[in-house]
Design a protein around this motif. Structure first.
Motif, PDB file in Angstrom:
ATOM      1  N   PHE A 295    -130.353  15.175-106.609  1.00 12.98           N
ATOM      2  CA  PHE A 295    -130.572  16.354-107.426  1.00 12.98           C
ATOM      3  C   PHE A 295    -130.284  15.965-108.872  1.00 12.98           C
ATOM      4  O   PHE A 295    -129.143  15.684-109.237  1.00 12.98           O
ATOM      5  CB  PHE A 295    -129.644  17.494-107.001  1.00 12.98           C
ATOM      6  N   PHE A 301    -135.640  17.695-108.000  1.00 11.80           N
ATOM      7  CA  PHE A 301    -135.125  16.984-106.825  1.00 11.80           C
ATOM      8  C   PHE A 301    -135.982  15.746-106.582  1.00 11.80           C
ATOM      9  O   PHE A 301    -137.204  15.783-106.759  1.00 11.80           O
ATOM     10  CB  PHE A 301    -135.176  17.916-105.613  1.00 11.80           C
ATOM     11  N   LEU A 407    -128.161  19.061 -96.957  1.00 11.56           N
ATOM     12  CA  LEU A 407    -127.157  19.972 -97.497  1.00 11.56           C
ATOM     13  C   LEU A 407    -126.315  20.584 -96.384  1.00 11.56           C
ATOM     14  O   LEU A 407    -126.850  21.069 -95.381  1.00 11.56           O
ATOM     15  CB  LEU A 407    -127.824  21.103 -98.288  1.00 11.56           C
ATOM     16  N   LYS A 448    -124.713  16.474 -99.708  1.00 10.66           N
ATOM     17  CA  LYS A 448    -124.236  17.419-100.698  1.00 10.66           C
ATOM     18  C   LYS A 448    -123.795  18.714-100.028  1.00 10.66           C
ATOM     19  O   LYS A 448    -124.236  19.051 -98.922  1.00 10.66           O
ATOM     20  CB  LYS A 448    -125.330  17.726-101.731  1.00 10.66           C
ATOM     21  N   ALA A 450    -123.311  23.064-100.534  1.00 11.04           N
ATOM     22  CA  ALA A 450    -124.010  24.157-101.218  1.00 11.04           C
ATOM     23  C   ALA A 450    -123.406  25.490-100.803  1.00 11.04           C
ATOM     24  O   ALA A 450    -122.746  25.599 -99.762  1.00 11.04           O
ATOM     25  CB  ALA A 450    -125.502  24.129-100.872  1.00 11.04           C
ATOM     26  N   ASP A 462    -121.704  21.159-104.722  1.00 10.30           N
ATOM     27  CA  ASP A 462    -122.654  20.287-105.429  1.00 10.30           C
ATOM     28  C   ASP A 462    -123.910  21.023-105.869  1.00 10.30           C
ATOM     29  O   ASP A 462    -124.478  20.730-106.925  1.00 10.30           O
ATOM     30  CB  ASP A 462    -123.060  19.125-104.508  1.00 10.30           C
ATOM     31  N   VAL A 463    -124.390  21.951-105.029  1.00 12.10           N
ATOM     32  CA  VAL A 463    -125.649  22.655-105.289  1.00 12.10           C
ATOM     33  C   VAL A 463    -125.398  24.147-105.134  1.00 12.10           C
ATOM     34  O   VAL A 463    -124.740  24.577-104.167  1.00 12.10           O
ATOM     35  CB  VAL A 463    -126.752  22.187-104.307  1.00 12.10           C
ATOM     36  N   SER A 465    -126.985  28.276-105.397  1.00 10.57           N
ATOM     37  CA  SER A 465    -128.078  29.226-105.540  1.00 10.57           C
ATOM     38  C   SER A 465    -127.522  30.587-105.934  1.00 10.57           C
ATOM     39  O   SER A 465    -126.780  31.208-105.172  1.00 10.57           O
ATOM     40  CB  SER A 465    -128.873  29.385-104.234  1.00 10.57           C
ATOM     41  N   HIS A 493    -126.765  21.702-110.685  1.00  9.34           N
ATOM     42  CA  HIS A 493    -127.705  21.478-109.586  1.00  9.34           C
ATOM     43  C   HIS A 493    -128.072  22.845-109.010  1.00  9.34           C
ATOM     44  O   HIS A 493    -127.403  23.359-108.122  1.00  9.34           O
ATOM     45  CB  HIS A 493    -127.097  20.573-108.512  1.00  9.34           C
ATOM     46  N   ILE A 495    -130.653  25.511-107.184  1.00  9.38           N
ATOM     47  CA  ILE A 495    -131.779  25.711-106.283  1.00  9.38           C
ATOM     48  C   ILE A 495    -131.891  27.206-106.049  1.00  9.38           C
ATOM     49  O   ILE A 495    -130.886  27.932-106.141  1.00  9.38           O
ATOM     50  CB  ILE A 495    -131.570  24.935-104.955  1.00  9.38           C
TER      51      ILE A 495
END
Length: 808
Positions: A295, A301, A407, A448, A450, A462-463, A465, A493, A495
């Motif tokens: 990412f 990505f 993820l 990762k 999320a 890490d990610v 939304s 990062h 999404i």
């Protein structure tokens, strides 16, 4: 559709079960492991007693096959709530011979929520959590011949076990996945953990960690490891002497690996043999894929060094008629339909799913967001925290080897609607989230973490939304790019998971409600549904037209943003939820691209037009074939297609050829204005591919210039289906017997005699209570075998009931 048939248990049936169990062939288990499916012929008791002796004394046991849930229909019937309690399962398991030096286990792929297992009257083990597999050792409890396995499963409300009962989905009770009898050599390979530390186009490395059970009892053993490429050719092999219970075998230089990606999901096979004096004692195989991903900070990505726009959807584990108790064939069909649409990513909402799903994603090339079921409910007590950590540990251990997973999600909307006092304290919640994050990275440093919609924890994982429901729970969908530009800068990062809206199959309008003048069109932050803030979810018409436009706009933006990671549409199929009794189909979240049976809605073809490679055309809409409007008023017709050029014909006359342009809206520029003629209108769309091939789609539209008056009553009609059932259809009509295309009120079907309605399915033709779509509603009816005439009625709050007699 899978049906579960129940009948009383009797002695002759018990004998048949025992005979069937004798068919298990376990003659060579002393030399090699066996895995035998034991789904068939279980006895079932719907009784929440916690005592085995009390359950055994009951007389009302029935017979069924697994997988099974007792909520297959009551989750979607017209009665508020669904059964949250315990039930018992029992099986007569015949083992002709107990082999020496053999370990016997029961493996449950999933049993919801808590499970306690008894063998021959004694407790063998238990498990907490309904979405992760587990084994129960029964070696010391079984005997040669007949054995009784009893299982108590409980899905009662329990705030100490995630997910929270405040989650917007059904928590199905039962043994909802396959069950297996395992027979293993006492000295066996317990599991394999496979990592690919270094991967490039030129070379790759592979680590295989083999855990050996009972190694100390037999030290005169070796491990032989081989790696086969996707074509089955051995490309590496190694033989080692185990130096501990966990032995690592490393392959450092695998040249020119065939990489796993979403277009070519190449899978290698790792085979590990346990040798005793060079004779094979045990063997275990796993699939492995060589790939790497990244990412980019505030950017897109990358998979295997190339930019990949994530094109995703969500999947709940359920289907009409069976709930969560799906067959492997049904699981696979879901993933194949997602892949056929052109998706390359799936978020498993909101819990780990059936092993068949991960296998399918590996084989089909679907990247996976796997999710711990911490969904709503806030932070719990110490027991809750221990259970949640255990579930994360089990989830990662169980699914570690799947190359499709990139993820590990630690939760969704976690701090919303707390179950414990103070459970929404952001400081304490974030501290626990940090513990989970550290645990996930310790268990798996290669992937990762999320979360979605817990803003205080966005810096932990890490990610991240945020929640963006442009055009549904907030604002206008035309503000989507503004939201993306804001969040790309804010989150390192970023999404986007979850966007879309509800649509009722067959409901269409010439002018969908867009909220113009009623809502703040420039906003994008989600307004919580319970507030009085106006949004399309509250004031919209739930038409297929509006949702098509909403998705079209989102994809139009995503496909043309070079710095966007990608988004994940919510959700692939309609699914059951106890929180939505008022929906057009009661207790159904109707945000699916397909109905609960997997039949595509119009929106499915929007995604297919952007994502899929197999050429097609689709005229919007096959469920909008009755229309009305003044003479001389032009209507805009959209064609969704992935072809370079499309020509639309109206009653044999070409309306011109248009070039597809992904930057154009709507339908990438494939739309035409036309004047319908009164009566039958035939529309044909012909698409041309780059190599000169053509594909076409045809619909017939009945158009009238006279607008219907106010609805005054209902009419009933029927047609016989190919499966022998009848489709009974109700129409709302005015004084001139014209169908009222603007009528959307709820109607209630009932079969009074001669058949059974396909009720409680949660589908457009499988609910006795349903709102009309353009003045129409239907239900499927199964006729009685004796040929008795079917008597149907339909009612609603505005008109007296209408009756229909169907003579078979």
């Amino acid at each position: 559709m899978k049906k579960q048939h129940f009948k009383p248990l009797n002695s002759s049936l018990l004998y048949s079960i025992a005979v069937a169990c004798l068919l298990f062939s376990l003659h060579d288990i002393h030399a090699q492991r066996t895995k035998t499916n034991i789904n068939e012929n279980w006895s079932y008791l719907e009784n929440d007693t916690n005592k085995l002796t009390t359950a055994n004394q009951a007389k009302n046991w029935t017979v069924l096959h697994l997988p099974h849930t007792w909520n297959s229909e009551d989750a979607t019937d017209n009665t508020p709530g669904y059964r949250r309690a315990a039930s018992w399962y029992k099986k007569q398991l015949v083992i002709p011979k107990i082999a020496a030096n053999t370990v016997y286990q029961l493996y449950f792929e999933g049993s919801n929520i808590t499970t306690k297992v008894y063998v021959n009257g004694k407790e063998a083990g238990d498990h907490i959590g309904g979405y992760i597999g587990f084994t129960i050792d029964i070696t010391n409890l079984i005997k040669q011949g007949n054995n009784e396995v009893a299982v108590r499963v409980d899905n009662s409300y329990n705030p100490e076990i995630i997910p929270s009962q405040k989650s917007d989905f059904t928590i199905y009770g039962g043994i909802t996945r396959d069950v297996w009898l395992l027979a293993l050599p006492k000295n066996h390979i317990d599991n394999l953990k496979i990592t690919t530390p270094k991967v490039s186009n030129q070379s790759a490395s592979l680590n295989v960690v083999a855990t050996i059970n009972n190694l100390e009892a037999n030290k005169d053993v070796k491990l032989e490891v081989s790696l086969k490429n996707p074509k089955g050719k051995i490309v590496a092999t190694k033989k080692v002497v185990p130096n501990s219970v966990k032995t690592t075998i490393t392959f450092d230089n695998i040249k020119n690996p065939e990489l796993w990606d979403t277009q070519k999901p190449n899978l290698y096979t790792v085979t590990v043999s346990l040798l005793d004096k060079n004779k094979e004692k045990d063997l275990l195989t796993e699939k492995v894929g060589f790939r790497w991903f990244e990412f980019k900070d505030h950017g897109p990505f990358y998979l295997n060094g190339k930019r990949l726009l994530i094109r995703g959807t969500h999947r709940h584990e359920e289907h009409a008629g069976v709930g969560a108790a799906m067959t492997n064939k049904q699981h696979r069909a879901d993933m194949e339909a997602i892949k056929e649409m052109g998706a390359n990513f799936v978020r498993l909402a909101h819990y780990p799913q059936d092993p068949e799903i991960y296998k399918a994603c590996d084989e089909l090339g679907l990247l996976v967001w796997d999710e711990l079921p911490w969904c709503r409910g806030g932070l719990g007590n110490e027991v809750w925290q221990t259970n949640s950590k255990n579930m994360l540990t089990e989830m990662i251990a169980q699914n570690y080897n799947h190359p499709s997973i990139i993820l590990w999600s630690l939760g969704n909307e976690m701090n919303w609607l707390p179950d414990f006092p103070g459970g929404d304290d952001p400081e304490k919640t974030t501290a626990f989230l940090s513990e989970l994050n550290d645990l996930a990275h310790k268990l798996d440093p290669t992937r990762k973490t999320a979360i979605r919609k817990y803003y205080e924890g966005s810096h932990v994982v890490d990610v991240f939304s945020p929640s963006i429901w442009s055009g549904w729970y907030s604002g206008s969908y035309k503000s989507y790019q503004k939201a993306l530009d804001t969040y790309k800068k804010e989150y390192k990062h970023f999404i986007h998971a979850e966007y879309g809206g509800d649509s009722h199959v067959g409901r269409h309008t010439e002018k969908p409600v867009t909220g113009e003048g009623l809502i703040k069109s420039e906003g994008w932050e989600e307004a919580i549904v319970q507030t009085q803030v106006a949004n399309i979810a509250q004031i919209g018409d739930w038409s297929e037209n509006y949702i098509v436009d909403l998705f079209d706009w989102h994809l139009h933006v995503a496909e043309n943003d070079p710095n966007f990671v990608g988004n994940i549409q919510w959700a692939f199929k309609d699914f059951a939820t106890p929180l939505r009794p008022e929906d057009d189909i009661p207790y159904m979240n109707q945000k699916g691209l397909t109905d609960r049976n997997g039949n595509p809605k119009d929106a499915y073809y929007v995604f297919k037009s952007y994502w899929s490679e197999k050429p097609f055309t689709y005229i919007e809409s096959h469920t909008w074939t009755e229309r009305q409007g003044p003479k001389g008023i032009a209507r805009n017709i959209s064609v969704y297609s992935n072809c370079n050029q499309v020509t639309l014909y109206h009653n044999g006359k070409s309306l011109g050829k248009k070039q597809r342009d992904s930057k154009a809206f709507p339908a990438c520029g494939l739309n035409w204005d036309l004047n319908f003629e009164e009566g039958k209108n035939t529309l044909i769309a012909v698409g041309e591919t780059k190599d000169g091939k053509t594909v076409s789609d045809t619909i017939n539209v009945n158009y009238r210039f006279k607008k219907n008056d106010t609805a005054l009553g209902l009419t009933l009609s029927s047609e016989k289906l190919k499966n022998g059932n009848y489709l009974v259809t109700a129409l709302a009509v005015d004084k001139n017997n014209l169908r009222c295309l603007d009528y959307e009120e709820r109607v209630y079907f009932q079969c009074l005699k001669g058949g059974t309605t396909m009720k409680n399915q949660g589908t457009p033709t499988g609910s006795e209570s349903i709102k009309m779509a353009n003045g129409k509603a239907s239900i499927e009816v199964i006729p009685d075998a004796d040929g008795t005439p079917i008597v149907m009625t339909v009612l609603n709050q505005n008109f007296k009931g209408e009756f229909l007699i169907i003579k078979q």
